[in-house]
Write a protein that holds these residues in place. Structure first.
Motif, PDB file in Angstrom:
ATOM      1  N   PHE B  86       0.838  -1.203   0.000  1.00  0.00           N
ATOM      2  CA  PHE B  86       0.000   0.000   0.000  1.00  0.00           C
ATOM      3  C   PHE B  86       0.870   1.249   0.000  1.00  0.00           C
ATOM      4  O   PHE B  86       0.625   2.194  -0.728  1.00  0.00           O
ATOM      5  N   ARG B  87       1.925   1.221   0.816  1.00  0.00           N
ATOM      6  CA  ARG B  87       2.755   2.412   0.957  1.00  0.00           C
ATOM      7  C   ARG B  87       3.628   2.677  -0.273  1.00  0.00           C
ATOM      8  O   ARG B  87       3.807   3.815  -0.670  1.00  0.00           O
ATOM      9  N   TYR B  88       4.154   1.614  -0.867  1.00  0.00           N
ATOM     10  CA  TYR B  88       5.152   1.835  -1.926  1.00  0.00           C
ATOM     11  C   TYR B  88       4.629   1.580  -3.344  1.00  0.00           C
ATOM     12  O   TYR B  88       5.289   1.932  -4.304  1.00  0.00           O
ATOM     13  N   VAL B  89       3.469   0.939  -3.459  1.00  0.00           N
ATOM     14  CA  VAL B  89       2.920   0.715  -4.810  1.00  0.00           C
ATOM     15  C   VAL B  89       1.605   1.480  -4.979  1.00  0.00           C
ATOM     16  O   VAL B  89       1.466   2.312  -5.872  1.00  0.00           O
ATOM     17  N   ILE B  90       0.654   1.181  -4.088  1.00  0.00           N
ATOM     18  CA  ILE B  90      -0.688   1.742  -4.269  1.00  0.00           C
ATOM     19  C   ILE B  90      -0.707   3.265  -4.090  1.00  0.00           C
ATOM     20  O   ILE B  90      -1.113   4.001  -4.988  1.00  0.00           O
ATOM     21  N   ARG B  91      -0.260   3.719  -2.950  1.00  0.00           N
ATOM     22  CA  ARG B  91      -0.413   5.152  -2.667  1.00  0.00           C
ATOM     23  C   ARG B  91       0.317   6.035  -3.687  1.00  0.00           C
ATOM     24  O   ARG B  91      -0.282   6.942  -4.244  1.00  0.00           O
ATOM     25  N   TRP B 100      -8.633   6.632 -13.331  1.00  0.00           N
ATOM     26  CA  TRP B 100     -10.048   6.728 -12.954  1.00  0.00           C
ATOM     27  C   TRP B 100     -10.273   6.478 -11.469  1.00  0.00           C
ATOM     28  O   TRP B 100     -11.345   6.715 -10.930  1.00  0.00           O
ATOM     29  N   PHE B 101      -9.256   6.019 -10.780  1.00  0.00           N
ATOM     30  CA  PHE B 101      -9.379   5.715  -9.350  1.00  0.00           C
ATOM     31  C   PHE B 101      -9.492   6.997  -8.524  1.00  0.00           C
ATOM     32  O   PHE B 101      -8.854   7.995  -8.833  1.00  0.00           O
ATOM     33  N   ALA B 102     -10.301   6.962  -7.470  1.00  0.00           N
ATOM     34  CA  ALA B 102     -10.264   8.065  -6.493  1.00  0.00           C
ATOM     35  C   ALA B 102      -9.043   7.839  -5.605  1.00  0.00           C
ATOM     36  O   ALA B 102      -8.412   6.783  -5.684  1.00  0.00           O
ATOM     37  N   ASP B 103      -8.733   8.803  -4.758  1.00  0.00           N
ATOM     38  CA  ASP B 103      -7.606   8.649  -3.819  1.00  0.00           C
ATOM     39  C   ASP B 103      -7.731   7.320  -3.087  1.00  0.00           C
ATOM     40  O   ASP B 103      -8.725   7.087  -2.403  1.00  0.00           O
ATOM     41  N   PRO B 104      -6.732   6.439  -3.209  1.00  0.00           N
ATOM     42  CA  PRO B 104      -6.896   5.137  -2.543  1.00  0.00           C
ATOM     43  C   PRO B 104      -6.844   5.251  -1.028  1.00  0.00           C
ATOM     44  O   PRO B 104      -6.007   5.960  -0.483  1.00  0.00           O
ATOM     45  N   ARG B 105      -7.786   4.578  -0.383  1.00  0.00           N
ATOM     46  CA  ARG B 105      -7.816   4.545   1.083  1.00  0.00           C
ATOM     47  C   ARG B 105      -8.005   3.105   1.503  1.00  0.00           C
ATOM     48  O   ARG B 105      -8.858   2.408   0.952  1.00  0.00           O
ATOM     49  N   LEU B 106      -7.228   2.685   2.460  1.00  0.00           N
ATOM     50  CA  LEU B 106      -7.344   1.314   2.915  1.00  0.00           C
ATOM     51  C   LEU B 106      -8.475   1.243   3.930  1.00  0.00           C
ATOM     52  O   LEU B 106      -8.558   2.060   4.838  1.00  0.00           O
ATOM     53  N   THR B 184     -10.084  -2.864   0.225  1.00  0.00           N
ATOM     54  CA  THR B 184      -9.788  -3.812   1.300  1.00  0.00           C
ATOM     55  C   THR B 184      -8.341  -4.257   1.089  1.00  0.00           C
ATOM     56  O   THR B 184      -7.738  -3.955   0.056  1.00  0.00           O
ATOM     57  N   HIS B 185      -7.790  -4.988   2.050  1.00  0.00           N
ATOM     58  CA  HIS B 185      -6.423  -5.468   1.874  1.00  0.00           C
ATOM     59  C   HIS B 185      -6.318  -6.344   0.642  1.00  0.00           C
ATOM     60  O   HIS B 185      -5.330  -6.300  -0.089  1.00  0.00           O
ATOM     61  N   SER B 186      -7.367  -7.115   0.402  1.00  0.00           N
ATOM     62  CA  SER B 186      -7.348  -8.004  -0.758  1.00  0.00           C
ATOM     63  C   SER B 186      -7.383  -7.194  -2.060  1.00  0.00           C
ATOM     64  O   SER B 186      -6.648  -7.487  -3.009  1.00  0.00           O
ATOM     65  N   ASP B 187      -8.238  -6.161  -2.083  1.00  0.00           N
ATOM     66  CA  ASP B 187      -8.286  -5.281  -3.263  1.00  0.00           C
ATOM     67  C   ASP B 187      -6.914  -4.659  -3.510  1.00  0.00           C
ATOM     68  O   ASP B 187      -6.442  -4.568  -4.637  1.00  0.00           O
ATOM     69  N   ALA B 188      -6.286  -4.225  -2.415  1.00  0.00           N
ATOM     70  CA  ALA B 188      -4.998  -3.529  -2.535  1.00  0.00           C
ATOM     71  C   ALA B 188      -3.948  -4.463  -3.137  1.00  0.00           C
ATOM     72  O   ALA B 188      -3.166  -4.053  -4.003  1.00  0.00           O
ATOM     73  N   ALA B 189      -3.964  -5.729  -2.695  1.00  0.00           N
ATOM     74  CA  ALA B 189      -2.997  -6.690  -3.244  1.00  0.00           C
ATOM     75  C   ALA B 189      -3.252  -6.892  -4.730  1.00  0.00           C
ATOM     76  O   ALA B 189      -2.316  -6.922  -5.552  1.00  0.00           O
ATOM     77  N   PHE B 190      -4.529  -6.994  -5.095  1.00  0.00           N
ATOM     78  CA  PHE B 190      -4.901  -7.181  -6.501  1.00  0.00           C
ATOM     79  C   PHE B 190      -4.428  -6.008  -7.353  1.00  0.00           C
ATOM     80  O   PHE B 190      -3.782  -6.171  -8.382  1.00  0.00           O
ATOM     81  N   TRP B 191      -4.676  -4.776  -6.854  1.00  0.00           N
ATOM     82  CA  TRP B 191      -4.309  -3.600  -7.648  1.00  0.00           C
ATOM     83  C   TRP B 191      -2.809  -3.340  -7.646  1.00  0.00           C
ATOM     84  O   TRP B 191      -2.268  -2.799  -8.606  1.00  0.00           O
TER      85      TRP B 191
END
Lengths: 612, 604
Positions: B86-91, B100-106, B184-191
């Motif tokens: 989440f910190r180094y890839v997603i954010r 098209w994504f809004a600001d990602p929030r876990l 969710t954590h699972s979504d974050a891993a997928f993305w």
């Protein structure tokens, strides 16, 4: 990597402010109380106490912007620092605060956002420092990252002597400790060994040895044998204490001689130590050096040398970014204009605004011309509320006097009259663009029509056009250059200053003749009271006599001296401006003066109007 | 300093770019990880890049920190794989790649996302037949498309979503991501995987991450789900990276989150990867290792710790609730200084043993009170995070008439999020303190009054629709049943069995005990008896086998496995070799044995 942008809202005097900075030296100029110190403090707050070297850093309730004294709105201070020019290693190290540009990684930026709020019900402010891409729930910036942006701050009222003297606050000790750390190896042990050996030799000295024995006998007699024998020991060998005992000084001076130095010299020594400290930062550090008034206690020549050093030596990857604030035209005139950022009151809103001269899109030639033009006198424009640019010393002497006759004290209004010693007003065009330095400016120049030469100066005549005179190509071009400009107005005479002064009122020519006569021991032949009388009652004829006698004839008089004597007459003996002489101010000068005076007055009343 | 074994030395000194280590229980994995970090740090060349030490759970991260003796600060990273991605890839990168994504929030646990009915005022989190979008997990890929599964109840297995349900879940999730950025954590891993494998940007992102973290350590590799694993694999495939991946596929027990032990093999096929093994246990004595080997999923034996002394006892009980405490008491009375833990597969067994079992919550038609009841139940089961989430849900229902109120909505109502949380905690504690002696209706009525008072005292802005006095239960079915039937005993009544800590197997993963009492509850369904389940080839049952394996390998001294008489009989018939690896006895025999010589007195 360098701090490229600072954006501030609701901090001290700034409702909102944005400034763009460059690597190396940045000189922040502006009038007193415009917010130069506030800008430096904003940068310090954004990075926080962990990065702060220098004075303590506390956020106070008064640090929140107030629109007026009665304003009770609860605001949030936001300060955003953006860093550009990140190397690959810096992108990696500062990853947590990098806003990546995946299409062109070299355009990626590091960002720190400081947010502070302080509800009335809370005892402490709530402060948050986040970074990287803007996100709703961004995490706090790791302290280690903030520490990697060390900010050295030298406030205006710095105590150079205290910082250089041996002791807890010794700046020299700080430098030596860091250099020792970088050198590594046995440096620290070697130095401690030198001290330990000296201590040992001291303890072995007969004076110490004999005294010790004698003291032991006395102690034993006094306290019996229950107590351990007394001893005399040199101070413990502590690396930090050794460093703190050292002092920088002039070669040959006795230790503790700092007080004997002048304040200026101590300041220079102090800055030298600090600059040395910042010379080669760690690869993961991006130091910023903030100095208020580096010129403090320095004479102009030394100020120029310092400016030259800061401008030429500080740029580069391994040297710190430096931001100085100054009130010194000497310093401002000594650095390239592209390094200058002007903090001024916006004419429309009355709020502080900061523009960088580097944004003036000047080419190399234009920059060179402006730098040559910007001497100490002209550099005062950076500190003015408004400026009247004039051709020469005559206008510079007369315009304030004429303004005084109109009821305006230009000095009190912080309006500066600057002679550019020529007619190259066009050089200032880009500088005076509202997007760069949009203070109100009036340019006062002559129409300088072409002259039809007669057989003698008495037959010389300006070329006519319609009912007036033909304007010179130079003046036409100047008017065109600033046509439609919102803050700069060009006002020109019909012929020259002298002609227009004389032509403005019935009595003007006579007053001028008196002043002209004062410049000579006898009565000057080319222009005098008689010539005025001979011209009859026609103002134009009298003005033509002035123009021919002063501007066209061959004489030994000085126009500057004439201006000086005329100005003296106009403001009266007591400087009150209540001169008994009747003298009418020419229309174009009145318009020029009115433009800057009105603009300054409007700006001053702007916020009150908004508040009302 | 500890001297490494031969196996450990081989692992430490192997020069491969990526080291994938299969580590048996108690083979010194955590020590090894800290040793590898220490060795790397000794010669770490740069100040601008760091080591990322990742694990599946926070506990493992803490263990690494503990083993290192200090925290690894910036530029290093110690934490969960979830947090890392989440910190180094997603954010930093998700919105750059997928604009098209809004600001990602876990969606953090505290908000109890699975309980959300709405994630915004008009956006439902439930689709189809009650599928909560936040309860869906990405468990793999098939023919280039993601595979999503859903768990319809806490004790039910994951069900794969197909057809209309799948399409609808994907569509609704996309809406939430586009408008709210909630992951969710699972979504974050997928993305994270999608970012890292993106054709245009993936290589750039991978290089940037590896530049910052050229060395990745992943602990508990077996618990890494499909997409977390794929992300790690993508990073490890960068030739400038190096890695140390360690785990034990036989201990993969988090399948409910999409973990698959077979993924372990895929790490071993990374180009430049060396496959290494730590087969020798430094924890389990010969008898315990021999017994546990029977439920080792991948087969084969466990090399025991030769210096350890310990026995494996199979104790058969007739009444679990009465008999197990006798066994525990006996151990406790004779071994006062040993670290003893009682463990069981399911929370329900733990609750049965501690008398904290409660029936289903009766609905008395007042949703805020139902939520608060659920909160107290969770609180008394030590699930503080879920308890707080439910307490917040109660407040949200009472004040906003919907759940999933975020900071924005709170701010709009002039409510400080911190104050709101404090109110939730206060209500939870007060509800917990309300006596459970009356009927369910009495309890709900009293809680309703308390909630009313707390909200009124809190001082809401007039714009909100809250009216005091409306939080009252209705006399619906079950209203007159004793409240105690529906609430487990209070926390104050103790969370231990005869003074001994009691946990689920998942809760003691990674731990080492001197004596482990592993309790298998009685089951009337022979097909669900350990004798059948532990030796089944069904995928879900294989996880049960691995859970048993984890349970049986916790002890460095004695293992006491308690089974019902019926279970014992079935085991003896179906798996005599398994039973033969234990010393078998009744509870009474066990108590005598414990009083005599059993134990850890010979332990080093």
């Amino acid at each position: 990597m360098y701090l490229s942008t600072v954006e501030i809202t609701s901090f001290r005097s700034f409702e909102s402010l944005r400034i763009e900075l460059q690597p190396g030296l940045n000189v922040l100029v502006g009038r007193n109380n415009i917010g130069k110190t506030n800008l430096l403090q904003a940068i310090r707050h954004a990075v926080g106490p962990s990065a702060s070297r220098g004075d303590a850093l506390w956020l106070e309730r008064d640090d929140f912007y107030k629109d007026s004294a009665t304003d009770i709105t609860e605001r949030t201070i936001t300060i955003t620092l953006t860093f550009n020019g990140l190397t690959e290693e810096q992108r990696a190290y500062f990853y947590e605060i990098v806003d990546f540009d995946l299409l062109d990684l070299s355009k990626s930026k590091a960002i720190i956002r400081f947010e502070a709020s302080w509800p009335k019900s809370k005892k402490q402010a709530s402060i948050k420092r986040t970074g990287g891409t803007a996100a709703a729930e961004a995490p706090e910036v790791p302290t280690k990252l903030l520490e990697s942006l060390p900010i050295t701050f030298l406030p205006a009222l710095r105590d150079a002597e205290a910082s250089l003297a041996p002791g807890y606050r010794s700046r020299l000790a700080l430098l030596l400790r860091e250099l020792a750390g970088r050198k590594g190896g046995t440096t620290e042990d070697d130095i401690k060994k030198i001290y330990a050996n000296a201590n040992q030799s001291l303890e072995d000295h007969p004076l110490i040895g004999d005294t010790k024995s004698s003291l032991q006998v006395t102690t034993k007699e006094l306290a019996g044998t229950d107590y351990s024998p007394s001893a005399i020991k040199a101070a413990e060998v502590e690396f930090e204490k050794i460093l703190r005992s050292l002092q920088i000084q002039m070669d040959g001076s006795p230790i503790g001689a700092l007080a004997a130095n002048g304040l200026g010299y101590n300041n220079l020594l102090y800055m030298a130590v600090v600059l040395e400290h910042l010379r080669s930062p760690d690869p993961d550090e991006c130091p910023i050096f903030l100095v208020e008034e580096p010129e403090a206690h320095l004479h102009p020549q030394l100020t120029m040398l310092l400016a030259d050093y800061l401008a030429k030596k500080t740029p580069g990857e391994k040297t710190p970014q430096t931001i100085v604030t100054t009130h010194s035209p000497t310093l401002a005139a000594s650095v390239p204009p592209s390094r200058i950022h002007v903090l001024f009151s916006d004419q429309m809103s009355g709020k502080p605004r900061c523009n960088s001269l580097a944004n003036a899109t000047m080419d190399e030639k234009e920059r060179g011309e402006l730098q040559r033009m910007m001497d100490i006198t002209r550099a005062t424009l950076y500190f003015a509320k408004a400026v009247i640019l004039v051709e020469g010393i005559s206008e510079a002497l007369l315009v304030p006097a004429l303004a005084q006759r109109l009821g305006h004290d230009l000095a009190k209004l912080h309006i500066t009259v600057i002679p550019i010693c020529g007619v190259a007003f066009g050089t200032f065009k880009k500088l005076l663009d509202p997007s760069v330095f949009g203070i109100p400016v009036a340019i006062v120049t002559d129409a300088d029509p072409p002259v039809s030469r007669g057989t003698s100066w008495e037959q010389d005549a300006p070329e006519a056009e319609g009912s007036g005179f033909k304007m010179s190509d130079r003046t036409t071009k100047l008017v065109d250059i600033f046509a439609g400009h919102t803050t700069v107005k060009v006002r020109h005479s019909q012929i020259t200053l002298e002609y227009d002064l004389a032509e403005a009122g019935d009595d003007n020519a006579a007053v001028m003749a008196a002043a002209w006569e004062d410049c000579f021991v006898g009565t000057p032949g080319t222009f005098n009271q008689t010539k005025v009388i001979e011209a009859g009652n026609d103002r134009k004829a009298k003005a033509m006599a002035v123009w021919r006698g002063i501007c066209r004839a061959d004489h030994t008089g000085s126009k500057a001296e004439f201006a000086h004597r005329l100005a003296a007459k106009l403001i009266g003996a007591d400087g009150s401006g209540l001169c008994p002489a009747f003298f009418t101010v020419p229309g174009y000068l009145k318009e020029a003066i009115d433009h800057v005076v009105t603009s300054v007055s409007e700006t001053a009343s702007g916020p009150e109007v908004a508040g009302a | 300093m500890r001297t490494p074994t031969h196996e450990q030395r081989v692992v430490i000194e192997t020069d491969a770019r990526v080291r994938v280590v299969r580590a048996a229980p108690g083979s010194g994995k955590t020590w090894l990880v800290s040793e590898v970090i220490r060795k790397e740090l000794d010669t770490w060349p740069a100040r601008t890049s760091g080591i990322a030490a990742l694990s599946f759970t926070r506990v493992a991260g803490n263990e690494i920190r503990k083993a290192m003796g200090h925290d690894l600060g910036h530029p290093h990273f110690v934490g969960t794989i979830d947090a890392f991605l989440f910190r180094y890839v997603i954010r930093p990168h998700l919105r750059r790649v997928f604009t098209w994504f809004a600001d990602p929030r876990l969606v953090v646990g505290e908000w109890g996302a699975e309980h959300w009915a709405r994630c915004a005022s008009n956006q439902s989190t439930t689709v189809g037949k009650g599928i909560n979008l936040f309860g869906c997990v990405y468990i793999g890929e098939e023919n280039g498309a993601e595979v999503i599964a859903y768990k319809s109840g806490p004790t039910l297995p994951l069900q794969r979503l197909t057809g209309y349900d799948l399409r609808q879940v994907i569509e609704e999730k996309r809406k939430i991501w586009a408008h709210r950025g909630l992951l969710t954590h699972s979504d974050a891993a997928f993305w994270a995987t999608k970012v890292l494998e993106d054709r245009t940007f993936g290589p750039v992102v991978r290089v940037e991450i590896i530049r910052r973290f050229p060395f990745l350590i992943v602990d508990e590799l077996q618990d890494t789900g499909y997409f977390l694993g794929k992300s790690i694999r993508l990073l490890m495939e960068e030739t400038t990276s190096s890695g140390f991946l360690v785990g034990d596929p036989d201990q993969a027990i988090f399948e409910f989150t999409g973990t698959r032990p077979d993924l372990f093999n895929t790490f071993e096929t990374i180009a430049g990867a060396a496959r290494l093994t730590l087969a020798r246990s430094r924890r389990c004595a010969a008898a315990v290792a021999a017994a546990a080997a029977h439920v080792k999923d991948s087969g084969g034996a466990i090399e025991p710790a030769e210096e350890r002394v310990g026995r494996a006892l199979l104790v058969r009980y007739s009444n679990m609730v009465l008999d197990v405490p006798k066994v525990v008491d006996a151990v406790r009375s004779t071994r006062t200084t040993t670290l003893l833990k009682v463990i069981a597969r399911a929370t329900s067994t733990v609750e049965d043993l501690t008398g904290r079992r409660a029936g289903n919550t009766p609905s008395l038609h007042c949703p805020p009170l139902t939520h608060l009841h659920r909160a107290v139940v969770a609180f008394r089961r030590s699930r503080n995070v879920s308890a707080l989430a439910a307490a917040r849900a109660a407040l949200e229902r009472a004040v906003f008439q919907h759940e999933g109120v975020d900071d924005e909505e709170l701010a709009a109502a002039s409510i400080d999020p911190g104050d709101w949380k404090a109110l939730a905690v206060r209500c939870l504690l007060k509800a917990d303190a309300i006596a459970t002696s009356g009927t369910s209706f009495d309890w709900h009525t009293e809680v309703g009054g308390m909630l009313d008072g707390e909200i009124t005292d809190f001082g809401l802005s007039p714009g909100l629709a809250f009216v005091a006095g409306r939080l009252k239960p209705k006399k619906h079915r079950g209203w007159d049943k004793p409240c105690a039937n529906f609430l487990p005993q209070s926390m104050a009544d103790g969370r231990a069995l005869a003074g001994v800590p009691i946990h689920t197997v998942h809760g003691v993963k990674g731990e080492t005990h001197d004596v482990t009492v592993f309790v298998c509850p009685k089951t009337s369904n022979a097909a669900r008896c350990p004798s059948a389940v532990w030796w089944s080839t069904d995928d879900e049952d294989r996880e049960e086998r691995r859970i048993a394996y984890v349970a049986m390998t916790r002890s460095r001294g004695d293992l006491i496995m308690c089974v019902s008489d019926a279970c014992y009989q079935r085991l003896a018939v179906a798996h005599p070799e398994f039973v033969a690896s234990f010393e078998c006895m009744t509870v009474a025999e066990c108590v005598i044995a414990l009083g005599n010589k059993i134990g850890t007195k010979n332990m080093p």
